[in-house]
Structures are given as C-alpha cells and as structure tokens.
Design a protein around this motif. Structure first.
Motif, PDB file in Angstrom:
ATOM      1  N   TRP A  82       1.108  -8.427  10.122  1.00  0.00           N
ATOM      2  CA  TRP A  82       1.052  -7.702   8.942  1.00  0.00           C
ATOM      3  C   TRP A  82       0.118  -8.114   7.823  1.00  0.00           C
ATOM      4  CZ3 TRP A  82       3.049  -3.245  10.014  1.00  0.00           C
ATOM      5  CH2 TRP A  82       4.326  -3.155  10.573  1.00  0.00           C
ATOM      6  N   GLY A  83      -0.040  -9.623   7.706  1.00  0.00           N
ATOM      7  CA  GLY A  83      -0.908  -9.710   6.699  1.00  0.00           C
ATOM      8  C   GLY A  83      -2.297  -9.217   6.927  1.00  0.00           C
ATOM      9  N   ALA A  84      -2.859  -9.000   7.998  1.00  0.00           N
ATOM     10  CA  ALA A  84      -4.208  -8.657   8.462  1.00  0.00           C
ATOM     11  C   ALA A  84      -4.067  -7.104   7.965  1.00  0.00           C
ATOM     12  CB  ALA A  84      -4.375  -8.781   9.715  1.00  0.00           C
ATOM     13  N   ILE A  85      -3.134  -6.563   8.225  1.00  0.00           N
ATOM     14  CA  ILE A  85      -3.037  -4.992   7.915  1.00  0.00           C
ATOM     15  C   ILE A  85      -2.880  -4.774   6.460  1.00  0.00           C
ATOM     16  CG2 ILE A  85      -1.750  -2.670   8.169  1.00  0.00           C
ATOM     17  CD1 ILE A  85      -1.058  -3.623  10.888  1.00  0.00           C
ATOM     18  N   TRP A  86      -1.969  -5.595   5.558  1.00  0.00           N
ATOM     19  CA  TRP A  86      -1.984  -5.927   4.211  1.00  0.00           C
ATOM     20  C   TRP A  86      -3.341  -5.654   3.558  1.00  0.00           C
ATOM     21  CZ3 TRP A  86       3.038  -5.631   2.029  1.00  0.00           C
ATOM     22  CH2 TRP A  86       2.899  -6.031   0.286  1.00  0.00           C
ATOM     23  N   ALA A  87      -4.190  -6.668   4.409  1.00  0.00           N
ATOM     24  CA  ALA A  87      -5.423  -7.100   3.773  1.00  0.00           C
ATOM     25  C   ALA A  87      -6.755  -6.067   4.246  1.00  0.00           C
ATOM     26  CB  ALA A  87      -6.157  -8.491   4.250  1.00  0.00           C
ATOM     27  N   GLU A 153       0.770 -15.642  -3.218  1.00  0.00           N
ATOM     28  CA  GLU A 153       1.189 -14.432  -2.769  1.00  0.00           C
ATOM     29  C   GLU A 153       0.430 -13.180  -3.632  1.00  0.00           C
ATOM     30  OE1 GLU A 153       5.360 -13.561  -2.834  1.00  0.00           O
ATOM     31  OE2 GLU A 153       5.778 -15.892  -2.881  1.00  0.00           O
ATOM     32  N   GLU A 154      -0.717 -13.623  -3.946  1.00  0.00           N
ATOM     33  CA  GLU A 154      -1.450 -12.780  -4.964  1.00  0.00           C
ATOM     34  C   GLU A 154      -2.118 -11.418  -4.185  1.00  0.00           C
ATOM     35  OE1 GLU A 154      -5.937 -14.857  -5.010  1.00  0.00           O
ATOM     36  OE2 GLU A 154      -4.390 -15.331  -6.544  1.00  0.00           O
ATOM     37  N   ALA A 155      -2.173 -11.407  -3.049  1.00  0.00           N
ATOM     38  CA  ALA A 155      -2.869 -10.225  -2.277  1.00  0.00           C
ATOM     39  C   ALA A 155      -1.909  -9.124  -2.429  1.00  0.00           C
ATOM     40  CB  ALA A 155      -2.898 -10.728  -0.889  1.00  0.00           C
ATOM     41  N   THR A 156      -2.815  -7.755  -2.888  1.00  0.00           N
ATOM     42  CA  THR A 156      -2.048  -6.537  -3.275  1.00  0.00           C
ATOM     43  C   THR A 156      -2.909  -5.701  -1.852  1.00  0.00           C
ATOM     44  OG1 THR A 156      -4.043  -5.754  -4.319  1.00  0.00           O
ATOM     45  CG2 THR A 156      -2.082  -6.576  -5.463  1.00  0.00           C
ATOM     46  N   PRO A 157      -1.845  -4.710  -1.356  1.00  0.00           N
ATOM     47  CA  PRO A 157      -2.246  -3.988  -0.053  1.00  0.00           C
ATOM     48  C   PRO A 157      -3.577  -3.362  -0.291  1.00  0.00           C
ATOM     49  CG  PRO A 157       0.151  -3.496  -0.923  1.00  0.00           C
ATOM     50  CD  PRO A 157      -0.712  -4.354  -1.829  1.00  0.00           C
ATOM     51  N   SER A 158      -4.066  -3.316   0.623  1.00  0.00           N
ATOM     52  CA  SER A 158      -5.568  -2.831   0.782  1.00  0.00           C
ATOM     53  C   SER A 158      -5.429  -1.140   0.882  1.00  0.00           C
ATOM     54  CB  SER A 158      -6.411  -3.010   1.961  1.00  0.00           C
ATOM     55  OG  SER A 158      -7.583  -2.408   1.928  1.00  0.00           O
ATOM     56  N   ARG A 159      -5.982  -0.579   0.021  1.00  0.00           N
ATOM     57  CA  ARG A 159      -6.077   1.123  -0.169  1.00  0.00           C
ATOM     58  C   ARG A 159      -6.692   1.666   1.093  1.00  0.00           C
ATOM     59  NH1 ARG A 159      -5.176   2.776  -5.104  1.00  0.00           N
ATOM     60  NH2 ARG A 159      -6.702   4.454  -5.013  1.00  0.00           N
ATOM     61  N   THR A 160      -5.963   1.475   2.017  1.00  0.00           N
ATOM     62  CA  THR A 160      -6.307   2.276   3.462  1.00  0.00           C
ATOM     63  C   THR A 160      -5.743   3.640   3.603  1.00  0.00           C
ATOM     64  OG1 THR A 160      -4.197   1.106   4.450  1.00  0.00           O
ATOM     65  CG2 THR A 160      -6.399   0.021   4.630  1.00  0.00           C
ATOM     66  N   SER A 161      -6.335   4.371   4.452  1.00  0.00           N
ATOM     67  CA  SER A 161      -6.039   5.486   4.911  1.00  0.00           C
ATOM     68  C   SER A 161      -4.969   5.832   5.846  1.00  0.00           C
ATOM     69  CB  SER A 161      -7.293   6.590   5.225  1.00  0.00           C
ATOM     70  OG  SER A 161      -7.055   7.590   5.744  1.00  0.00           O
ATOM     71  N   PRO A 162      -4.201   6.843   6.143  1.00  0.00           N
ATOM     72  CA  PRO A 162      -3.437   6.894   7.006  1.00  0.00           C
ATOM     73  C   PRO A 162      -4.069   7.229   8.500  1.00  0.00           C
ATOM     74  CG  PRO A 162      -3.115   8.818   5.699  1.00  0.00           C
ATOM     75  CD  PRO A 162      -4.104   7.743   4.943  1.00  0.00           C
ATOM     76  N   CYS A 163      -5.225   7.597   8.311  1.00  0.00           N
ATOM     77  CA  CYS A 163      -5.911   8.133   9.520  1.00  0.00           C
ATOM     78  C   CYS A 163      -6.774   7.077  10.241  1.00  0.00           C
ATOM     79  CB  CYS A 163      -6.502   9.388   9.529  1.00  0.00           C
ATOM     80  SG  CYS A 163      -5.571  10.635   9.167  1.00  0.00           S
ATOM     81  N   GLU A 164      -7.200   5.715   9.458  1.00  0.00           N
ATOM     82  CA  GLU A 164      -7.966   4.875   9.815  1.00  0.00           C
ATOM     83  C   GLU A 164      -7.559   3.904  10.730  1.00  0.00           C
ATOM     84  OE1 GLU A 164      -9.165   1.435   6.986  1.00  0.00           O
ATOM     85  OE2 GLU A 164      -8.610   3.344   5.655  1.00  0.00           O
ATOM     86  N   PRO A 165      -8.290   3.134  11.265  1.00  0.00           N
ATOM     87  CA  PRO A 165      -7.664   2.172  12.480  1.00  0.00           C
ATOM     88  C   PRO A 165      -6.830   0.981  11.744  1.00  0.00           C
ATOM     89  CG  PRO A 165      -9.979   2.457  13.003  1.00  0.00           C
ATOM     90  CD  PRO A 165      -9.722   3.251  11.695  1.00  0.00           C
TER      91      PRO A 165
END
Length: 517
Positions: A82-87, A153-165
């Motif tokens: 989850w941490g990788a995806i979060w980043a 714990e400062e990392a905020t979720p990366s602004r990814t797209s629902p259709c990207e890997p």
C-alpha cells in the motif's frame, strides 16, 4: 452499479481510497489484520502505510517505479504494498513458491528499483541487475519495521489516475516464463464490489482466512483489499500443512474460509486425528483449480458447509464465475458474477450451442491493461474489452458453467475428446486416494493414446501392485473401458504450480523420462 474508470474521480489513488475510507467509516480502532500474536488496527495500518510511502520516496522510488516484494503474508508485505501505491509507485509481489530462477527473472523483468525480502531469500538470490538500487530486509540489523518506526507519516497520496498502473501480478508460468499482468487503480474497486460484496457478502464483522497467499490474485483479494473495502479483518498465516491450517482456524475462528481444492481434501484426510471446530464459520469458498464433486460432498457431510466454487484469472484480477451460497451446483463454476459478461465461443469466435465445449471469453471492468513488454501475447488474448482465457467450458440448460480443462488438457481416447477432470472425479471416490492427476500417453507407435493416472495415497495405505489393480478395477466399473487408466504411478506428492494448480506439463515430462528408460 456501473464501476469504471470513467465514473471514478479523475484523481484517484486506490491505497488512499481503501485506507482513508476505512477511517472515515469509523473503523479506525477495528482490527484489520491478525498476525501470529499481534493485531493491527486500521489506524495502525494507515500510519505504517504512510511511513512506508515516505521511506520509499526518500530511497528514490519515483512515480511508476517498481518495488518487488518477496515475502510470505506478513504485515511488512501489506505496508510496503500500500505504501508504494500511496507514493505513486508500483508494487510487484513475488510468490515465494516460485523457483529461484523465476524469482530472479521477475526481479529483472519488472525492472524493480527496490527489493523487499528476508535475509534468507537475499542469500539465495544472485541480484546482478542493472535496475536494482536497494534491498530492504524484514530482519537483521535494520529491519524494515524498525526503519518505518523512525520515519515520519508526512507522505500524502500521489495524485494518480484510476486508469494508470497501480500494481503488477505475475502469472504462475507453468507453460513458460511468468508474465507480468499490469492492473489499474480501478481494478480492485471492481472486484471488491462485484465479488467481495455482491457474492460473498463481506461485512465489517467478518474475519477471513485465505489459503492462497497475497502474491496470487485470488489471495490478494481475499486477504487484502476485499476485507479493507468493508472494514473486515484478515488472518495473515504461514501455515504449511493441514494440521497448521486447522490450528489457525481454531485459533482465529474466521467467518469466511477462502480455500483451494487440495486443502479441503487434506483437511478431510486428517479429520479423525484433527477434527475441524469452527462455530463462527459462515461460508467456504474455493478457486484456483477445479473442485471435485467428491470433495464437495465429503466436506458437506463432514462439516455441514457447502463450498462455493468459482473461477478467476490473474488477467481479470479475481472471480468472474461463481456459485452462490445456498444455490451451489457441485462440480460447476456457477453463474457469471454481476458486472461480467461470460461467453463460450468456437474456434471461429461464434457462440457455441448449449452443452457444446468452447473457449471462455470474459468481458469485465477489472480486465488488465496488458502483459508487461509482451504486446503480441496481449493481442492474442484481448479483444476490445474482452479476454479469451484459454479455458475450455460448456454451459448447461440451467446456465451453469462447467470447466473442461485448458485446451491442451483435453485429449482424444478411442476417438472421443476426454477431459481429465471426469476421470479424476471418479478415481477420487476410491477409499485410498488423496490426490489424482490424469494425463495422456501414447503407445510405442505414437498412434494410440491411453490414460495414465498419477496418484497420492491417504495415510494408512501403501503403494502395491495389488492396490494398483484394485484402483484400475474400480475405475473400469464406473467409466467406459477406454477412459480407465492403463497405467498408475504412485507419488508422494503431485507437482503443482506456485498458485497450487496441478502441473500437468511436469507430469508429462515424468512420463517421457519413464518411457526413455
């Protein structure tokens, strides 16, 4: 409800969706995972995931970079995934049941920048790859969890797209090198809703126990995202045999058991020594391989539970055909899961008639983006929004789907197409047999195929020519004579792929070696 990339927000991170969503629904102090003597609440998971995202970013893991995770089902696996995806990075779980050669191939093939594993695995591997920059260990002088405890714990979720890997999963590679299956952020939402909620009926008071591990698509849903989608709990287990599994089931008292056929058979085989006592269990499910009707019936008689069988693929992430609780048809894969269109096609791509055998084609929103770096293989199986799985099926007049094997599993005997599962189902009714695999063999002139059985025995039985003759007579009394095995080979254990399926190609190789001798 239609679930697709188009209906999700333009900015969408699946890790934040499940983890932040669990807290917003009031699940922060609920247990998310049981691991040995430890429990992890949703609040704790969120803290460690954010710390993992921070640490991975500090180590130079950028958006879309890959991190390979070579671990059994552990908290570290979950935090790193989850941490990788979060980043905004991409986790690539690797099944620890894979061969050393395949593991090294996957690490190189996915171009992992970081590897998370144990000291024991690290010592086994030769990591001469141009892409790998860091190896993180879960044990030793600076274990991964200790490093997380010292990270913010400062990392905020990366602004990814629902259709990207979002993550990759590798196929078992039983017919060649494993293939990297690339899945979008939206895929988990689809599977969690369509199967986890609509079919299994998962809810916040459930505790799930999965035989399949998280690097396997079936296990990833059972243990990780489907439970987190509803605020339920999962057991992280390293059970290695039927006795360990039974001990776990007694200890954690799960409400939902996600099993595989061989495990149900193994638990039944030791029920006199270690009877199962699970008063909280409400549902048993099975996938990964065809569940013999014999095992289904014995389980119902022994413990009073139906086993709801289904089928899924790594390419579609989870189950798309399933029996329903209270409406099971033993031996079948059930009906299409809501949201999936399932057809059986002939070699020209036209739908077959009821009762005829053809190739399964599935259309659904959880379909992979494709195989990593294998464009030709992707184009051979994906047709628009559909995939042809290669599984051979037939559908009866009531709408139940019946698995007949992979295309290369079927063979002709006496001029008739034969499915190995039909013969295996009959042989498993013999009192001595624990596991059975059927493969074809040809005579010395390479003309006339005949049936060969590889079998393993239950405790208390010993391989002998007398037992072999008895099994053969048993088969002839219940099957057409040409389907009864002409040769029977006793093995201590049947070879299986990392995902638990019978490795028929390996058995074919055994036959070739025997014949050469």
């Amino acid at each position: 409800m239609d679930i697709s990339c188009e209906r999700l927000p333009e900015i969408f991170n699946i890790a934040a969706y499940f983890i932040e969503g669990s807290l917003s629904r009031g699940h922060s102090e609920r247990i998310a995972f049981y691991y040995r003597d430890e429990t992890y609440t949703y609040r704790t998971v969120r803290s460690y995931v954010r710390r993992a995202a921070t640490l991975l970013s500090e180590l130079g893991l950028d958006r879309e970079d890959r991190i390979a995770i070579l671990l059994p089902d552990t908290p570290e696996f979950i935090f790193a995934f989850w941490g990788a995806i979060w980043a905004g990075a991409v986790p690539v779980p690797i099944n620890t049941a894979c061969s050393i050669d395949d593991i090294q191939y996957i690490i190189q093939n996915c171009r992992a920048k970081i590897l998370l594993t144990s000291q024991e695995w690290h010592e086994k591997l030769t990591l001469g790859t141009e892409f790998l920059r860091d190896v993180l260990l879960v044990d030793g002088e600076t274990p991964f969890l200790s490093r997380l405890d010292q990270t913010s714990e400062e990392a905020t979720p990366s602004r990814t797209s629902p259709c990207e890997p979002a993550f990759w999963l590798y196929t078992s590679g039983s017919t060649g090198r494993p293939k990297g299956v690339v899945h979008m952020h939206s895929s988990m939402v689809v599977s969690a809703q369509r199967y986890g909620k609509d079919i299994v009926g998962l809810h916040e008071n459930d505790i799930t126990y999965s035989i399949a591990k998280m690097p396997f698509a079936y296990g990833l849903g059972n243990t990780l995202y489907m439970t987190m989608a509803v605020g339920a709990a999962s057991v992280l287990s390293d059970a290695a045999n039927a006795f360990d599994i039974i001990a776990d089931l007694h200890r954690y008292q799960p409400t939902v058991l996600f099993g595989v056929p061989s495990t149900y058979a193994s638990i039944l085989a030791v029920k006199e020594m270690a009877p199962l006592e699970t008063p909280r269990l409400r549902l048993c499910l099975s996938a990964a391989e065809q569940l013999p009707k014999t095992i289904w019936t014995r389980w119902l008689q022994a413990y009073g539970y139906e086993i709801c069988e289904g089928i899924g693929t790594t390419e579609l992430l989870h189950i798309f055909l399933s029996n329903r609780p209270g409406e099971c048809q033993p031996g079948s894969s059930g009906f299409p899961v809501p949201g999936y269109e399932v057809e059986i096609l002939d070699d020209q791509g036209y739908p077959v008639k009821v009762g005829e055998i053809g190739t399964l084609q599935v259309t659904g929103k959880s379909l992979m983006l494709g195989y990593w770096n294998r464009i030709e293989e992707t184009r051979k199986v994906i047709y628009g929004n559909s995939i042809r799985t290669g599984d051979q099926y037939q559908c009866d007049a009531e709408g139940f789907f019946w698995f007949m094997g992979r295309k290369d599993d079927l063979f002709k005997v006496n001029g008739q197409w034969t499915s190995p599962f039909e013969i295996e189902e009959v042989l498993l009714q013999h009192e001595s047999l624990l596991d059975v695999a059927i493969v074809p063999q040809t005579d010395a002139q390479e003309v006339l195929p005949y049936v060969v059985a590889f079998v393993t025995l239950k405790a208390g039985f010993t391989a002998s020519s007398e037992l072999e003759d008895g099994i053969r007579r048993f088969a002839k009394s219940r099957l057409p004579h040409f389907k009864a095995p002409k040769a029977i080979h006793f093995l201590d254990k049947l070879p299986r792929t990392p995902t638990g399926k019978i490795h028929r190609k390996a058995l074919g190789t055994k036959l070739a070696l025997v014949r050469a001798l």
